[in-house]
Design an enzyme around this catalytic site. Sequence first.
Site, PDB file in Angstrom:
ATOM      1  N   CYS A   1      10.130   0.150  -5.404  1.00 57.42           N
ATOM      2  CA  CYS A   1      10.246   0.614  -4.019  1.00 57.42           C
ATOM      3  C   CYS A   1       9.527  -0.307  -3.045  1.00 57.42           C
ATOM      4  O   CYS A   1      10.099  -0.769  -2.069  1.00 57.42           O
ATOM      5  CB  CYS A   1       9.714   2.029  -3.887  1.00 57.42           C
ATOM      6  SG  CYS A   1      10.774   3.212  -4.719  1.00 57.42           S
ATOM      7  N   HIS A   2       8.255  -0.556  -3.291  1.00 57.92           N
ATOM      8  CA  HIS A   2       7.501  -1.345  -2.320  1.00 57.92           C
ATOM      9  C   HIS A   2       6.690  -2.451  -2.977  1.00 57.92           C
ATOM     10  O   HIS A   2       5.729  -2.952  -2.418  1.00 57.92           O
ATOM     11  CB  HIS A   2       6.607  -0.440  -1.481  1.00 57.92           C
ATOM     12  CG  HIS A   2       7.354   0.700  -0.865  1.00 57.92           C
ATOM     13  ND1 HIS A   2       7.367   1.949  -1.420  1.00 57.92           N
ATOM     14  CD2 HIS A   2       8.167   0.757   0.211  1.00 57.92           C
ATOM     15  CE1 HIS A   2       8.152   2.735  -0.704  1.00 57.92           C
ATOM     16  NE2 HIS A   2       8.650   2.039   0.284  1.00 57.92           N
ATOM     17  N   GLY A   3       7.054  -2.787  -4.227  1.00 52.72           N
ATOM     18  CA  GLY A   3       6.484  -3.955  -4.869  1.00 52.72           C
ATOM     19  C   GLY A   3       5.039  -3.862  -5.329  1.00 52.72           C
ATOM     20  O   GLY A   3       4.262  -4.788  -5.097  1.00 52.72           O
TER      21      GLY A   3
END
Lengths: 435, 175
Positions: free
Chosen positions: B139-141
């Site tokens: 999702c956001h690394g």
Amino acid sequence: MNDQTSKTSKEHFEPVHTNKVGGSPFTGVTGWIDNRLPIIRMFRHEYLDFQVPKSLSYFWSFGGILTICLVLLIVTGISLGMHYKPDANQAFDSVEKIMRDVNFGWLIRYAHMNLASFFFIAVYLHIFRGLYYGSYKEPRELMWLLGIVIFFLMMATAFLGYTLPWGQMSYWGATVITNLFSAVPLVGDFIVTWLWGDYAVGDAALNRFYVLHWLIAFLIVGVVVFHVIALHIVGSNNPSGIEPKDTRDTVSFSPFTTSKDLLAMLVFLLIFVAVMMYAPNYLGHPDNYIPANPMVTPAHIVPEWYFLPFYAILRSIPDKLMGVIAMVSSIAVLGLLPWLDFSKVRSSVFRPIWKQCIFLFVLDFFVLMYIGGAPAEGIYLVIARIGTAFCFAFFFILAPLVSIIEKPLPMPTSIHEFEEWKKQGKIKTIKLFNK
Amino acid sequence: MSEIKNKDKTTRRDFLTTVTATVGAVGVGAAVLPVISQMNPDSSVKALASIEVDLSKVKEGQEITVLWRGKPVFIKRRTKEEIQKAQQTNLKDLKDPQEDKLRVKKGKDEWLVVVGVCTHLGCVPIGGKGDYNGWFCPCHGSHYDTSGRIRKGPAPTNLEVPQYEFVSNDKIKIG
């Protein structure tokens, strides 16, 4: 006290009117109703005789367009509500039933889905109009603030509505967005559990999201009523940013504005219908046709297109709490604009520097929208950070700075003079449709 | 004389106002509490709080996922190399410093049990991916290491180790 009043020789009593029946300009049945419930008078006063600046462009039609969208969303929403089941085991299937079995269910659902997107298209153009022509400035600050409240409510109800089909994007979107509250220091986790009614997004959450989706939709109607009442007190701004002074500057709301708005609505709805009929899923995400699975997160999770700029801001900041604060404040900061931009000139037509700033801001909006849909790594992250920095610099640095250093162009003294200058080609305005 | 009389009167009224307002406030509070509280997890949700998992079929290097309280729990049987890597990590390199031995049961170094929910915004990280060969959240690394500790990305804390115990040599009870 009593002694004193009885001493004064003549007693005076103010008359009281608890019964205010009367005063209607109408007769017959209309007059009978209007004497008792003065909405007919009010309607004529506010919608037929109401004077608006004659220089209004098609940019001023989006208020009406948004009203139509809201009404259509409620009508289609009520229709869907008669068939949808807010249950984690039945939600996905009930949506598919709407698509396949319910009479015209496919049409009603596609209309509701795409109207949500078009509502945001119209609201972004509406906000741009406000920014460009300085509609947020004195005396329209409160109307502007009410608009921001509507925008927040719209985002909430759009998010809640998106969770209802209970597909993969619904489920994981719900997880990510509700987890934003876990960033609150100390009590974050309790808030999230309370919102979910469980230890993860599940049946309890879906049920309440359905209720809140309805509730907020009607809250929007309420705030829209305030927004419009405020509009009828402060009056419409216009492309010149100059207040009307005499009858040379204005036209009646009806038939002039009404006919113009109806044409704009028609064009807008034609585009909407074209998208809904030919590419109904273009603005959505195919993963939402996979039933929700709490064990697997989709590899590339993105929100709906209208949230992408804010999502990019959230991801651009490597700290969880700061990311959430930045995202929320990037919208809330709009509410400070009437005070951060203190230039006396409303319209950007006469503000050469501020005009460039607004176009850069629009560019930044689209860049962040693109970045919000791209992976959060490498060059995208760098661009996202620059974009986020510019967004805040626009409000906190450019707005006050430009107010001070900018020298406005020579201005006409009235709206009718503004119209003459336009005919003479002395000033350029944005035209949505060429005349 | 009249001043004293007035003062007496206002005191009496003040008293009644205060009492009424207090009873009213308590009443409003008592009425709001159930409305707020009904949104918290109900008894049936709380009743499903613990599960038992059989580990006998999990091979070295393998990872299984079980569902606990509606959330995935990763149970990983770590290889010697992975354990070594996790133990030798310098605590200064960690965002949320915690030694590997505090994240596993004593003498059971090969079993790592973590809640499979990214501490950023709740996505399920993917096993065996990322810069540290632990987990990677798409999702956001966020990158987690072989001990489930956050190494890179926006997540603020390590993957949560749930409350669990070994009920026998190859069976655990989570919750």
